[in-house]
Scaffold this active site. Sequence first.
Site, mmCIF file in Angstrom:
data_model
loop_
_atom_site.group_PDB
_atom_site.id
_atom_site.type_symbol
_atom_site.label_atom_id
_atom_site.label_comp_id
_atom_site.label_asym_id
_atom_site.label_seq_id
_atom_site.Cartn_x
_atom_site.Cartn_y
_atom_site.Cartn_z
ATOM 1 N N ARG A 79 0.619 -0.786 -0.139
ATOM 2 C CA ARG A 79 -0.029 0.188 -0.075
ATOM 3 C C ARG A 79 1.205 0.963 -0.481
ATOM 4 N NH1 ARG A 79 -3.567 2.238 4.121
ATOM 5 N NH2 ARG A 79 -5.197 3.492 2.679
ATOM 6 N N HIS A 83 0.475 4.233 -2.524
ATOM 7 C CA HIS A 83 0.317 5.728 -2.773
ATOM 8 C C HIS A 83 1.228 6.400 -3.145
ATOM 9 C CE1 HIS A 83 -3.106 5.444 0.116
ATOM 10 N NE2 HIS A 83 -3.328 3.778 -0.633
ATOM 11 N N ASN A 111 -4.016 8.705 3.568
ATOM 12 C CA ASN A 111 -2.550 8.252 4.098
ATOM 13 C C ASN A 111 -2.769 8.057 5.472
ATOM 14 O OD1 ASN A 111 -1.941 7.772 1.815
ATOM 15 N ND2 ASN A 111 -0.863 9.613 1.519
ATOM 16 N N HIS A 208 -5.497 -6.449 -2.477
ATOM 17 C CA HIS A 208 -5.733 -6.695 -1.704
ATOM 18 C C HIS A 208 -6.190 -7.763 -1.652
ATOM 19 C CE1 HIS A 208 -8.144 -2.299 -2.088
ATOM 20 N NE2 HIS A 208 -6.436 -2.243 -2.216
#
Length: 423
Positions: A79, A83, A111, A208
């Site tokens: 993740r 990001h 975040n 995911h």
Amino acid sequence: MDRSSRNTNRSTRTGGRCAATLSLLLSVVTCLAQMPWHVEGTTTVGFYATSCPNAETIIQQEVQSRFNSDPTISAGLLRMFFHDCFVQGCDASILIDPTPGNTPEKQSGPNLTLRGFDLIDAIKSKLEAECPGVVSCADIIAVATRDAVALAGGPSYQVKTGRFDGRRSKSSDANILPSPDSDVDQASSAFASQGLSLNDLVVLLGAHTTGFAHCGFFSDRLYNFQGTGQSDPTMNPPLVSRLKGICPNPASGSSTDPTVSLDQGTRDTFDSSYYSQLQKHNGILRIDQVLQDDPRTSPLVSRFTDAGAFFPSFISSITTLGDLNVKSAQTGEVRLDCRRINPITPTPPTTRPTPPPITPQPPVSGVPPVTPRKPPSPPSLRKGPSIPLPLPPFRPHFPPMRRGERRHHRPHHTIRIPFDPFP
């Protein structure tokens, strides 16, 4: 020797020279390609092979140590990598801490739940001890993510390195990240803005398959989907009932925010179970479940239920993600502390050196000091009465006339007027 024989020998010699020249050029190109240069905005596999040979080994050891105690770190690093790269490119801007007057990316809404920053700090500390100022923080995130995916059961792949760290981190820049509540149109538009395809969207959301989400990201699907006061009809009813026992109703005012596995099949394993769960309508986030319900993406979901199709596609898409907006030496740096931009050392102004002061010498014993003579004063002039001097008589001056001019006499000056012979 006949002419044909001479031509044959000439051709043979020419071909030999061309082959030798081509071989030499190929050798030079190969050597240049293997040299660890920071080329403008480019990366290469094995960039630190000579400048910091143990870099990737140190990263792998630190990730392995953390994974042994916390297998969910794989999802945390995945993740973080996504990001970071999705906003301003893979430049470790996600790591920058706040400073007076600047709110960085890590403090933006999407975040706030990122984790793994302490692991990046630990890796950077080891690398600085091994080879100071060589390995960028952006490369640490990329390599650590690769190692975390492999440890979780996912594919192992090569990572191109040689990135520079960015000098900008603004919370407002993170607004381009797709929302967990996005539909396919919204998510694909966000991905397209970064040069990523619809296939990349479906593949990268497959990350995911490991990790979890806080209830606050999807509780509306349980209690008040799109303001209807009902649950999301696309969510499996047994799953809704079970999640209501975990996630509190936002209307209750509860401050607790538990977590739920994104992959209801296998939480900590990187596999293709995520796509199988979408087909059962067990997607936790809306952005996940819409992939199954949209006719443009449902065929891809069906295809990627096979790990043999998902893993190669994941390697391709995450490599594309890692190449987004790579900084160059002119637009980036190698941070010494991943949380802070390197301080800019001002160039001292160029000044002329000040001469040392003159120290008077002590007098020699027995010799009287010499007193410098005072220069004589100029003779004083007495002032007398002011007498005006006579002015010379005024004599007007007339320059010689030119042909075609008339003369007009005026005091103290002369004006020449051109003569027009045809008035």
